[in-house]
Design a protein around this motif. Structure first.
Motif, mmCIF file in Angstrom:
data_model
loop_
_atom_site.group_PDB
_atom_site.id
_atom_site.type_symbol
_atom_site.label_atom_id
_atom_site.label_comp_id
_atom_site.label_asym_id
_atom_site.label_seq_id
_atom_site.Cartn_x
_atom_site.Cartn_y
_atom_site.Cartn_z
ATOM 1 N N VAL A 289 4.507 5.930 -2.367
ATOM 2 C CA VAL A 289 3.440 6.793 -2.746
ATOM 3 C C VAL A 289 3.896 8.301 -2.738
ATOM 4 C CG1 VAL A 289 1.570 5.225 -1.676
ATOM 5 C CG2 VAL A 289 2.780 6.538 0.061
ATOM 6 N N TYR B 163 -0.874 -0.071 -7.080
ATOM 7 C CA TYR B 163 0.022 0.872 -7.870
ATOM 8 C C TYR B 163 0.277 0.312 -9.330
ATOM 9 C CZ TYR B 163 -0.655 3.084 -3.385
ATOM 10 O OH TYR B 163 -1.253 3.697 -1.971
ATOM 11 N N PRO C 31 -5.364 2.878 0.134
ATOM 12 C CA PRO C 31 -4.414 3.289 -1.083
ATOM 13 C C PRO C 31 -4.646 4.699 -1.383
ATOM 14 C CG PRO C 31 -5.695 1.531 -1.968
ATOM 15 C CD PRO C 31 -6.081 1.806 -0.474
ATOM 16 N N ARG D 180 -5.362 5.176 -12.547
ATOM 17 C CA ARG D 180 -4.314 4.396 -11.444
ATOM 18 C C ARG D 180 -3.521 5.353 -11.195
ATOM 19 N NH1 ARG D 180 -4.794 -1.465 -12.336
ATOM 20 N NH2 ARG D 180 -3.160 -1.583 -10.515
ATOM 21 N N PHE D 181 -2.797 4.872 -10.074
ATOM 22 C CA PHE D 181 -1.288 5.712 -9.652
ATOM 23 C C PHE D 181 -0.019 4.820 -9.882
ATOM 24 C CE2 PHE D 181 -4.175 7.788 -6.917
ATOM 25 C CZ PHE D 181 -3.791 9.118 -6.926
ATOM 26 N N VAL D 182 0.756 5.509 -10.612
ATOM 27 C CA VAL D 182 2.041 4.810 -11.182
ATOM 28 C C VAL D 182 3.041 5.314 -9.945
ATOM 29 C CG1 VAL D 182 3.834 4.661 -12.659
ATOM 30 C CG2 VAL D 182 1.564 4.988 -13.546
ATOM 31 N N ILE D 183 3.822 4.252 -9.417
ATOM 32 C CA ILE D 183 4.754 4.498 -8.570
ATOM 33 C C ILE D 183 6.338 3.922 -9.009
ATOM 34 C CG2 ILE D 183 3.220 4.787 -6.418
ATOM 35 C CD1 ILE D 183 4.672 1.947 -5.457
ATOM 36 N N THR E 43 0.862 -1.335 0.054
ATOM 37 C CA THR E 43 0.083 0.054 0.054
ATOM 38 C C THR E 43 0.604 1.275 -0.096
ATOM 39 O OG1 THR E 43 -1.389 -1.362 1.365
ATOM 40 C CG2 THR E 43 -2.140 1.108 1.244
ATOM 41 N N ARG F 133 6.754 0.096 -3.639
ATOM 42 C CA ARG F 133 6.840 -0.940 -4.596
ATOM 43 C C ARG F 133 7.236 -2.254 -4.035
ATOM 44 N NH1 ARG F 133 9.690 0.281 -9.475
ATOM 45 N NH2 ARG F 133 10.271 -1.573 -9.914
ATOM 46 N N ALA G 28 3.980 9.198 -6.211
ATOM 47 C CA ALA G 28 2.954 8.537 -7.222
ATOM 48 C C ALA G 28 2.363 9.423 -8.134
ATOM 49 C CB ALA G 28 1.818 8.027 -6.331
ATOM 50 N N ARG H 191 -1.615 -5.322 -5.257
ATOM 51 C CA ARG H 191 -0.963 -4.221 -5.841
ATOM 52 C C ARG H 191 -1.673 -3.105 -6.416
ATOM 53 N NH1 ARG H 191 4.425 -7.609 -8.256
ATOM 54 N NH2 ARG H 191 4.764 -8.891 -6.405
ATOM 55 N N PRO I 20 -0.639 10.232 -11.041
ATOM 56 C CA PRO I 20 -1.827 9.404 -11.574
ATOM 57 C C PRO I 20 -1.600 9.510 -13.171
ATOM 58 C CG PRO I 20 -2.512 11.711 -11.026
ATOM 59 C CD PRO I 20 -0.838 11.507 -10.729
#
Lengths: 223, 368
Positions: A161, A219, A73, A154-157, A14, A17, A164, A217, A166
């Motif tokens: 976080v 992210y 999340p 979605r969020f990309v990390i 949460t 990665r 992160a 997962r 979007p």
């Protein structure tokens, strides 16, 4: 103990990665070694001054916040403050990538992620896909495009976080009123592209939509 | 927990405790001290209770998530930095270290600015390492150069920048070279401004008899090769690591609490509103880097997300200033430098980054 619990239940996903599991395990081992070394030293009869109570409380603070955010999340509130538009996302170039080899054009409704769609926008044009994401009824978009348009994000990390970002696609479809924002949804539909404020975006004309379970997962990974 | 004093070296003991607690030297008068103590105590208790009181609100669970995320991300690296620091303290002799450094300070500083290419460290891990190296007597400008350059001029950051900017090697070269120049220049300027290591707080001053604050000299007492002593030396290294970890971690936590506030409530579109004005996007992106506290290994991805929205120089400003100076680092620097030195360091970093960005813009205009 908190670190071990985070690791055993994969709760750390949460916040971080997946690769960080190893680092957190190392951190837990190092903290254990430190406690052992300090206890052994104190057991040798050497007097020490007790630490400031505020320092102890500061150590407790992350635990309290950890406890209250274990299964929460990033959501629409983070999306609103971080989203800067569609500007940088889509590329019109089509390259041969493993993603494309895995999902040939002829396959109906193949599952794709936001990153796959965005990086290969031209490839997926007019294709039927299934995408999972988080529902958000952006007032600006519904004002301009109508009630049946919403954002699926979605969020990309990269590490955690804090970094992160979007990624979002537009969906044209009727969402049941009982599905609030931040609901995880899988959209099945046809890919189109368009231009919003001079920037290209991806639009999915939804045929069907299902509520989805939040993935383990939550992210996507930048790399 | 925070110390293990075995001699009568009172000065060393006092210094060590002031570094470990981090609060001891903040108030001077008795009343002021009590007021500060109880106010800070209440604030900390409130901060602990806050997530339980506000969990139903939309924003606050996000705040808790971000705060915890920042602490969890930094924790392994900080422990690693503390471990390296403990190893340096016990296994590296001060005389040995000093005898191997070049005589000229500026040469050491130039080497230190690029040392991250060989010993890559992120900004959270580097603070305890520099703290210990400074105690061991490495020149002050070199310590600054490594502190500022290490988190930027390293292969991991180079790789992530390369990746984030679509395999554009030019951005990597500009970032690493600019970072190196800023680190060395600020290091040398700080050395000129603060003679005789006056910028360092007492506990890292390094002019006491023993470089270690626990009161005995590791460089001699533990040099015996028998197995028991080896175990003791190892445990000693871990103890020193734990001391350094405790001395720095609470500053990290406070910094993370503030950074999470910016992360939760600051709307990034505010930066875009300034993009039409000259130089304002650069300063806005610098402010954003200071407030967001993103790790140097990930910040290139955030900077790259502003492509097409703000000029490249503004993205570069973001990538240069973040690893050198942000809220979290500002607090962690308190474990090494005096307040006056931190103020000077902050101004110099901002000044030098602005100068480099200005130069970058000027070259861009000339090329066009």
């Amino acid at each position: 103990m908190a670190l071990v619990s985070l690791l055993f239940h994969d709760h750390y996903l949460t916040y971080l990665r997946p690769d960080f599991g190893v680092l957190l395990a190392m951190a837990a081992a190092m903290l254990t070694a430190m406690v052992f070394a300090v206890c052994r030293h104190q057991g040798s009869g050497i007097t020490t001054r007790p630490p400031d109570v505020r320092v102890i409380l500061i150590f407790i603070a992350p635990l309290a916040h950890l406890f209250m955010s274990l299964d929460v999340p990033l959501n629409a509130s983070a999306f609103v403050t971080r989203w800067t538009g569609f500007h940088h996302e889509t590329t019109s170039t089509t390259t041969t990538t493993p993603d494309q080899r895995d999902h040939p054009k002829t396959a109906p409704h193949h599952n794709v992620t936001h990153i796959q769609l965005i990086r290969n926008a031209a490839h997926y044009q007019d294709q039927d896909v299934s995408v999972m994401g988080i529902l958000f009824r952006d007032p600006e978009i519904t004002d301009q495009l109508g009630d049946h348009h919403f954002v699926l994000y979605r969020f990309v990390i990269n590490c955690c976080v804090a970094d992160a970002m979007p990624v979002a696609i537009l969906v044209n479809g009727i969402v049941p009123d009982e599905w609030p924002d931040d609901t995880w949804v899988t959209v099945h539909g046809r890919v189109n592209t368009g231009v919003w404020d001079g920037s290209p975006y991806i639009l999915i004309a939804a045929e069907t939509m299902d509520r989805a379970e939040r993935p383990k997962r939550p992210y996507l990974l930048a790399r | 927990m925070t110390s293990h004093i075995s001699t009568n070296d009172d000065r060393t003991r006092t210094n060590h405790h002031s570094a470990a607690s981090g609060f001891a030297s903040r108030a001077t008068s008795g009343t002021g001290r009590r007021f500060w103590y109880y106010t800070s105590l209440l604030l900390i208790i409130g901060f602990i209770a806050w997530p339980f009181l506000t969990h139903h609100h939309a924003m606050w669970p996000t705040y808790s998530l971000l705060f915890t995320g920042i602490v969890l991300e930094a924790l392994p690296f900080m422990l690693l930095g503390a471990a390296v620091s403990g190893i340096i303290e016990v296994y590296v002799k001060k005389e040995w270290l000093l005898s191997r450094l070049p005589q000229k300070t500026w040469v050491v500083t130039c080497i230190a600015g690029g040392l991250g290419m060989i010993f890559p460290v992120c900004e959270c891990a580097i603070v305890p390492v520099v703290r210990r190296l400074t105690r061991k007597g490495i020149p002050f400008p070199a310590a600054i150069a490594y502190l500022l350059g290490g988190p930027i001029v390293n292969p991991i950051v180079g790789f992530s920048t390369y990746w984030a900017y679509g395999n554009d090697i030019r951005i990597v070269a500009i970032r690493l070279l600019s970072g190196y120049l800023v680190a060395v220049a600020v290091g040398l300027m700080m050395g000129r401004l603060f003679k005789n290591r006056t910028a360092l707080i007492d506990s890292v001053h390094g002019d006491e008899k023993h470089s270690c604050a626990c009161g005995h000299d590791h460089n001699h007492d533990h040099a015996s090769p028998d197995g028991v002593t080896k175990t003791r030396r190892f445990l000693g290294a871990i103890r020193h690591a734990s001391d350094d970890f405790i001395a720095v971690i609470h500053f990290l936590i406070i910094g993370a609490a503030l950074a999470a506030g910016s992360q939760t409530f600051l709307n990034r579109n505010l930066v875009l509103a300034l993009s039409d004005y000259p130089m304002l996007p650069e300063f806005a992106m610098m402010a954003l880097a200071i407030l967001l506290n993103i790790c140097s290994e990930a910040d290139a991805f955030i900077a790259a997300s502003f492509r097409g929205l703000v000029p490249l120089s503004a993205q570069l400003a973001f990538m240069l200033i973040g690893p050198m100076f942000d809220i979290k680092l500002l607090l962690m620097y308190r474990t090494v430098f005096t307040r006056k030195a931190i103020l000077a360091l902050s101004l110099m970093i901002i000044g030098m980054v602005s100068f480099v960005i200005g130069l970058f813009n000027l070259i861009g205009v000339m090329i066009r």
